[in-house]
Structure formats: structure tokens, C-alpha cells
Design a protein around this motif. Structure first.
Motif, PDB file in Angstrom:
ATOM      1  N   UNK A 178     -33.605 -58.962 -33.098  1.00 64.42           N
ATOM      2  CA  UNK A 178     -32.705 -59.140 -31.961  1.00 64.42           C
ATOM      3  C   UNK A 178     -33.188 -58.223 -30.843  1.00 64.42           C
ATOM      4  N   UNK A 179     -33.573 -58.806 -29.726  1.00 62.96           N
ATOM      5  CA  UNK A 179     -34.249 -58.066 -28.662  1.00 62.96           C
ATOM      6  C   UNK A 179     -33.306 -57.734 -27.512  1.00 62.96           C
ATOM      7  N   UNK A 180     -33.438 -56.527 -26.989  1.00 61.97           N
ATOM      8  CA  UNK A 180     -32.615 -56.077 -25.876  1.00 61.97           C
ATOM      9  C   UNK A 180     -33.156 -56.502 -24.525  1.00 61.97           C
ATOM     10  N   UNK A 240     -28.552 -56.502 -23.468  1.00 62.89           N
ATOM     11  CA  UNK A 240     -28.250 -55.136 -23.911  1.00 62.89           C
ATOM     12  C   UNK A 240     -26.744 -54.936 -23.929  1.00 62.89           C
ATOM     13  N   UNK A 241     -26.173 -54.546 -25.071  1.00 65.62           N
ATOM     14  CA  UNK A 241     -24.708 -54.414 -25.144  1.00 65.62           C
ATOM     15  C   UNK A 241     -24.138 -53.418 -24.141  1.00 65.62           C
ATOM     16  N   UNK A 300     -27.166 -58.401 -18.794  1.00 71.42           N
ATOM     17  CA  UNK A 300     -25.795 -58.755 -19.196  1.00 71.42           C
ATOM     18  C   UNK A 300     -25.791 -60.155 -19.800  1.00 71.42           C
ATOM     19  N   UNK A 301     -25.664 -60.236 -21.115  1.00 70.66           N
ATOM     20  CA  UNK A 301     -25.766 -61.514 -21.813  1.00 70.66           C
ATOM     21  C   UNK A 301     -24.680 -61.692 -22.880  1.00 70.66           C
ATOM     22  N   UNK A 302     -23.581 -60.969 -22.810  1.00 71.90           N
ATOM     23  CA  UNK A 302     -22.550 -60.995 -23.854  1.00 71.90           C
ATOM     24  C   UNK A 302     -23.228 -60.795 -25.211  1.00 71.90           C
ATOM     25  N   UNK A 303     -23.816 -59.624 -25.360  1.00 65.84           N
ATOM     26  CA  UNK A 303     -24.684 -59.342 -26.512  1.00 65.84           C
ATOM     27  C   UNK A 303     -23.975 -59.530 -27.840  1.00 65.84           C
ATOM     28  N   UNK A 304     -22.726 -59.096 -27.931  1.00 68.66           N
ATOM     29  CA  UNK A 304     -22.012 -59.235 -29.203  1.00 68.66           C
ATOM     30  C   UNK A 304     -21.952 -60.669 -29.671  1.00 68.66           C
ATOM     31  N   UNK A 305     -21.588 -61.591 -28.774  1.00 66.40           N
ATOM     32  CA  UNK A 305     -21.502 -63.002 -29.152  1.00 66.40           C
ATOM     33  C   UNK A 305     -22.884 -63.594 -29.379  1.00 66.40           C
ATOM     34  N   UNK A 306     -23.818 -63.313 -28.480  1.00 67.70           N
ATOM     35  CA  UNK A 306     -25.166 -63.886 -28.597  1.00 67.70           C
ATOM     36  C   UNK A 306     -25.852 -63.424 -29.874  1.00 67.70           C
TER      37      UNK A 306
END
Length: 373
Positions: free
Chosen positions: A134-136, A156-157, A355-361
Motif C-alpha cells: 500500500x503506497x503513500x 497519505x492518511x 488526499x485520497x481517503x486513505x482509510x477507505x482506499x
């Protein structure tokens, strides 16, 4: 899960928040810290057992760390979790992941090791050890896939957790800082070795700045458990400076400040997401520095500069990190409002990119990996 230090605990805690939305009854255990514990994580060992950076420093703790990894591996092989997630700490986690993967346990690595910056030969170990990374950062999956490694960009969370507009006035009020005074946040690191190597020069810089600009105010967030290391250094190097020690609260310090003097590491990305100009500095064991310098592929050390592909903020490493130099760098920001505004714009672009909604993604990616079992 294994998160090996304060930054890993922060990332894992944010990831767990997204995972629990999908799997409310999820059980997670292993090595972690307080942010993971707040999400219901059961820590069999505290994360600071692994908070060691640098070749020379690791050698001193090698036996203890190896013992923990062996014991953890045996426990996981007995309990056989649905998945193992190693959060950063590649020197510890990749070897553990290889053993679990060989035994049929899904091995996921969260945070791509920085093979694009140094130690690119680790890519073979990543391929052998992990089922998925899982890449940041957005450029990492293509690089990994070119080596046959499955990977997903999850953002990135911290970019989700930190607001796009930093609450400067509210943070100053919460910290008891005057609204108009210029404020410098001082972040010398989260490890004991960093406090020993970096805090003295940062505090000497504070003392120098306080003499040059009596109107400056300083805040220094201290990681829980390290206050007893910082307080004697403060009395020794900057006893009369208008500096407030904070118990944690680094995000409030970054939101409240005008500029930050900061140790290289994840905290520099946090500062960028708060849109704060910074001076990055770092000191480490001399032998460790010589080894790392020879393996570096890029001219930048700080994450904001690496991601912007430019020296948008100054970096002062090893002998370049001198109080007079650091003080001049801090004042150069404070005396150049147009330059501060320009770097704020660069950091705003970076924030939207990450900003990509890391938790859901990330949870969606993990669910697909589990479905492949």
C-alpha cells in the motif's frame, strides 16, 4: 500489525480507523503504540521497542529486536491471522513478512520502502516478502509493478487527517500563545537518539533567535516518555528563552506556528500539510551518515523537497546543522512574506495530491487481497 515507532503508530492508527468502518468487529494485535490502542489494538510489545534509526544504533539493539521478531513470528504462525500488515519499519517487517507469506498468511506492507531514494536493491526482498504494498505516494505503484510487485496508491492518511486550512487562531488560543507574536515550532524528533543528537543544536538555535528577536515565541512538542530527556537540555542550552514544552500536541504546534525548525522525518510532511515553511535539519552517528550518504540516489533528504522535486525548503544535515545557520534560515522565512506565501501554495497542491481517503482506499485494497485467498 507491526508499527515500529511514533510515525508508524500514527499511520496505523489512521488506517485502523478506516478498517473498522468496514469491519467493526476486526481484531488487531502485535506491536503498536497509543494511537493504535485508541482503535482497540492489543499491543503485545510497545512500538518504542523498535524505535531505533541508523546502522550503528541498530547494532546496539540487534539481539533484543531479533528476539522480539522471532517470538512474534511464532505467535502469529500459531494464531494464523487473516492478514499481517507491516507498517513501515522495513528492516524489521520485511523479514517477518517473508516468513508469514511462506506459511500462507497474507503479508501486506503499508508504506513503500523508499527504494527511489536509497537502497534500491531492497526491491527483491520486497517482492519475496509481500503479497501487496500500500503506497503513500502516487509514483510508487508503477515503480513496484515494474519489478512484479502488486501495489496500490492509497494516498497519505495524514492528508485526510489534517485540514486543508490550518486552524491557526484556535491552535494559538489552545496553547496560550499571543495572536500576533511570531511563533516558531521546534520539533527535534521522536526517538531518544534524535533527542540526544538534535535537540541540543535546536535549543542553541532557539537561544540565539531569542537574543536576536526578543518578540519570538517558541513551542516544543515532546513525545510521551521523553520529557525527562528534553528538560535538562533546555536548562542547559536555552534556560531563558520564551519556550513552552508541550506534552505531545505537535499538530497544534504546527497549526499555531509561523515557521518550524524540524528534524527530517514524517513530521516534515505533517508540517507541509499544515502549509508551514520549515527549516529541516538532522544529525546522526557519523558512521551511519557516511554509509547512508553513499547509498542516496537523490539530492534531497526531507519529504517535502523529495515530493516537490526541488529544494523548496532548506536542509541542513550533519555539520551543516549549526545554530547560526539554522537561526539565519528561520529568520529568512520570517523576513520574506512573499516567499512564505509561495511555499504555502506548493504545499497546498501537495495536500490535494495526497488526499485520497486513505482509510477507505486501503481497506478496499486489503479486502480484495483477502478475497484472493
Amino acid at each position: 500489525m507491526v508499527a515500529g515507532e511514533t510515525s508508524g503508530d500514527l499511520l496505523a492508527g489512521l488506517l485502523m480507523g478506516g478498517m473498522k468502518v468496514c469491519w467493526p468487529n476486526m481484531q488487531a494485535a502485535g506491536i503498536g503504540g497509543p494511537r493504535m490502542a485508541a482503535q482497540g489494538f492489543e499491543a503485545w510489545w510497545p512500538h518504542d521497542k523498535l524505535a531505533v534509526r541508523g546502522y550503528v544504533e541498530v547494532l546496539r539493539h540487534y539481539r533484543g529486536i531479533s528476539r522480539i521478531r522471532a517470538q512474534l513470528a511464532e505467535r502469529l504462525l500459531q494464531q494464523r491471522p487473516d492478514a499481517f500488515i507491516g507498517v513501515d519499519a522495513p528492516d524489521f517487517n520485511l523479514g517477518l513478512e517473508a516468513r508469514l507469506k511462506a506459511a500462507g498468511i497474507k503479508a501486506i506492507h503499508f508504506v513503500c520502502p523508499s527504494i527511489w531514494a536509497w537502497r534500491g536493491n531492497r526491491v527483491k526482498k520486497i517482492a519475496a516478502s509481500t503479497d501487496h504494498v500500500l503506497c503513500l505516494f502516487p509514483f510508487e505503484p508503477e515503480l513496484l509493478r515494474s519489478h512484479g510487485i502488486a501495489a496500490t496508491y492509497v494516498g497519505h492518511p495524514l492528508a485526510d487527517a489534517i485540514p486543508l486550512q490550518a486552524p491557526r487562531a484556535a491552535a494559538r488560543a489552545a496553547l496560550g500563545l499571543p495572536e500576533q507574536a511570531p511563533v516558531v515550532a521546534v520539533l527535534p524528533g521522536s526517538r531518544r537518539s534524535e533527542i540526544a543528537m538534535i535537540a541540543p543544536v535546536f535549543l542553541q538555535t532557539v537561544a540565539l533567535l531569542a537574543r536576536q528577536r526578543p518578540d519570538l515565541r517558541f513551542v516544543l512538542p515532546v513525545v510521551p516518555g521523553l520529557r525527562e530527556l528534553v528538560e535538562p537540555l533546555l536548562r542547559q542550552h536555552a534556560p531563558d528563552a520564551p519556550l513552552t514544552l508541550l506534552d505531545g500536541r505537535s499538530h497544534e504546534a504546527l497549526a499555531a506556528c509561523d515557521v518550524t525548525l524540524i528534524a527530517s522525518g514524517t513530521a516534515t510532511l505533517e508540517a507541509a500539510l499544515f502549509k508551514r515553511p520549515m527549516v529541516i535539519a538532522y544529525r546522526m552517528n557519523g558512521l551511519t551518515w557516511q554509509l547512508m550518504k553513499r547509498m542516496a540516489y537523490q539530492p534531497w533528504v526531507g519529504l517535502p523537497n523529495i515530493l516537490c522535486r526541488d529544494f523548496v525548503v532548506p536542509e541542513r544535515i550533519q555539520e551543516a546543522a549549526q545554530p547560526a545557520t539554522l537561526a539565519a534560515d528561520v529568520l529568512a522565512w520570517l523576513d520574506a512574506p512573499a516567499r512564505m506565501a509561495a511555499v504555502t501554495g506548493r504545499f497546498d497542491e501537495l495536500h490535494h495530491l495526497l488526499r485520497r481517503d486513505t482509510g477507505r482506499t486501503a481497506t478496499d485494497a486489503i479486502a480484495q487481497i483477502l478475497d484472493q485467498s
